[in-house]
Design an enzyme around this catalytic site. Structure first.
Site, PDB file in Angstrom:
ATOM      1  N   LEU A   1       3.745 -15.982  -3.683  1.00 11.09           N
ATOM      2  CA  LEU A   1       3.160 -16.506  -4.921  1.00 11.09           C
ATOM      3  C   LEU A   1       3.260 -15.419  -5.999  1.00 11.09           C
ATOM      4  CD1 LEU A   1       1.389 -18.984  -5.949  1.00 11.09           C
ATOM      5  CD2 LEU A   1      -0.493 -17.365  -5.816  1.00 11.09           C
TER       6      LEU A   1
ATOM      7  N   LYS B   1       1.794 -22.943  -6.119  1.00 11.08           N
ATOM      8  CA  LYS B   1       0.383 -22.816  -5.700  1.00 11.08           C
ATOM      9  C   LYS B   1      -0.104 -24.184  -5.216  1.00 11.08           C
ATOM     10  CE  LYS B   1      -3.685 -20.092  -7.028  1.00 11.08           C
ATOM     11  NZ  LYS B   1      -3.828 -19.327  -5.797  1.00 11.08           N
TER      12      LYS B   1
ATOM     13  N   GLU C   1       3.298 -11.349   1.791  1.00 13.03           N
ATOM     14  CA  GLU C   1       2.031 -11.192   1.056  1.00 13.03           C
ATOM     15  C   GLU C   1       0.922 -11.376   2.079  1.00 13.03           C
ATOM     16  OE1 GLU C   1       1.655 -14.296  -1.924  1.00 13.03           O
ATOM     17  OE2 GLU C   1       2.619 -15.756  -0.625  1.00 13.03           O
TER      18      GLU C   1
ATOM     19  N   TYR D   1      -3.181 -26.127  -7.348  1.00 16.11           N
ATOM     20  CA  TYR D   1      -4.488 -25.633  -7.781  1.00 16.11           C
ATOM     21  C   TYR D   1      -4.342 -24.290  -8.480  1.00 16.11           C
ATOM     22  CZ  TYR D   1      -4.767 -22.098  -4.057  1.00 16.11           C
ATOM     23  OH  TYR D   1      -4.548 -20.999  -3.271  1.00 16.11           O
TER      24      TYR D   1
END
Ligand code: PLP
Length: 278
Positions: free
Chosen positions: A202, A146, A178, A33
Site C-alpha cells: 500500500l 486499500k 510491509e 476504505y
C-alpha cells in the site's frame, strides 16, 4: 453520549445504522476504505488520503464523488465530542446492494459509511518500541488498493497478538513487503530502505511523510526491497502508519535489532513527525 455515525447521507446513532445483507461489501468485500487521523481537530495529510481514496476507487471502477467528505468528517468529530483530541475517521465505500452477481452491476448507489473514534498514540510503545514477528505474505497481488478485503491481514495480525508482538511483517518471495496494517522501513548504515511502491504494498501516507523528513534532514531514502535476513540485520526497523505513527521495532522473530532499543534515526524521524502532528 450516543455514538453518531454517517451512513448514506445521514448522521444517525450507530445502533440505528442499517445496510442491506446484499451489500456487495458484505458479499464480496467489494469496497475500499480510508483512515484519517485528526490531531486536535486538524486532519493530517487530508489531501494525500483523498488522493489515495480516489486512486483505490478508480482501480476497482467505483464512481463516487469525494467532494463533501471533509464536512462529513468534521460533523462526525463534532457530534461525537472528538474535536479537541487525537481522533480517527474511518470511511468505507462499497459498490452498494444488488442481487449477487459476479460482474459489477450498473446504476446502483454506493454505500458510504463513516465513523469517528478515539485514536490516542501508543505513548509507551512509541518510546520503548515493540517486538514484531514475520510471516509469509498470503495476500492478493493488488495490495496497492486499500480494499476492505482484510481477512489475510487480520489472520496474520492475530498471530502477532497471540504472541504479544506489535506487528506481523510480511515476506513475499523472500522479501519484506510491509506489515499487516503498516509500512515497514529498515535503517542500515544511516540509510532508510523501503519496498518499492509496486502492486505488492500500500502506498502509505506516513511513509511519504518519512521520505520528506529524510529529504529535509539529508538522510538517504532508498526504495529497495530487502530480505528477511537483511531485516534481522538492520540497525533499526520502523513500523509506520496512521495508527502506528513512527513505531520502533526492537526485535524481529526474537532477534534483537541493533542494540534492542529505539535507534537514533527512528528517534529523529519520530521527533520531526511529532512536530508536524502535535
Ligand atoms: C497494509 C498497510 N500498509 C501500510 C499502511 C500504512 O499506511 P498509512 O501510513 O497511510 O496509514 C496501512 C495502513 O492502514 C496498511 O493497512
Amino acid at each position: 453520549m450516543k455514538e453518531i455515525v454517517y451512513l448514506n447521507g445521514q448522521f444517525l446513532p450507530r445502533s440505528e445504522a442499517r445496510i442491506s445483507p446484499d451489500d456487495r461489501g458484505f458479499i464480496f468485500a467489494d469496497g475500499i476504505y480510508e483512515v484519517i487521523k485528526y490531531y486536535g481537530g486538524k486532519p493530517f495529510r487530508f489531501g494525500d488520503h483523498i488522493l489515495r481514496l480516489k486512486r483505490s476507487l478508480g482501480e476497482i471502477g467505483l464512481s463516487f464523488d469525494a467532494g463533501g467528505l471533509k464536512e462529513i468528517f468534521e460533523g462526525l468529530l463534532a457530534k461525537n465530542g472528538l474535536g479537541n483530541t487525537q481522533a480517527g475517521v474511518y470511511l468505507q465505500i462499497t459498490r452498494g446492494a444488488e442481487k449477487r452477481v459476479h460482474y459489477f452491476p450498473v446504476g446502483i448507489n454506493p454505500t458510504v459509511y463513516a465513523f469517528a473514534f478515539d485514536f490516542p498514540s501508543s505513548k509507551e510503545k512509541l518510546e520503548k518500541g515493540v517486538g514484531v514477528i514475520t510471516h509469509e505474505d498470503i495476500r492478493w497481488h493488488r495490495c496497492d488498493i486499500k480494499s476492505v478485503s482484510l481477512l489475510p491481514n487480520t489472520m496474520l495480525y492475530n498471530k502477532a497478538v497471540e504472541v504479544g508482538a506489535g506487528e506481523c511483517i510480511l515476506i513475499r518471495n523472500g522479501f519484506v513487503t510491509e506489515a499487516t496494517h503498516s509500512s515497514v522501513l529498515g535503517v542500515k548504515g544511516g540509510k532508510l530502505l523501503a519496498h518499492p511502491l509496486t502492486n505488492l504494498v500500500l502506498p502509505g501516507i506516513t511513509r511519504i511523510v518519512i521520505k520528506e523528513i529524510c529529504e529535509s534532514s539529508q538522510v538517504e531514502f532508498a526504495e529497495r526491497a530487502f530480505t528477511k535476513d537483511e531485516l534481522y540485520a538492520m540497525d533499526e526497523i520502523i513500523i509506520a502508519g496512521t495508527g502506528s505513527e513512527i513505531m520502533p521495532a526492537t526485535s524481529a522473530d526474537g532477534n534483537k535489532i541493533g542494540d534492542g532499543k529505539p535507534g537514533p534515526l527512528t528517534k529523529l524521524i519520530q521527533d520531526k513527525f511529532f512536530e508536524l502532528t502535535r
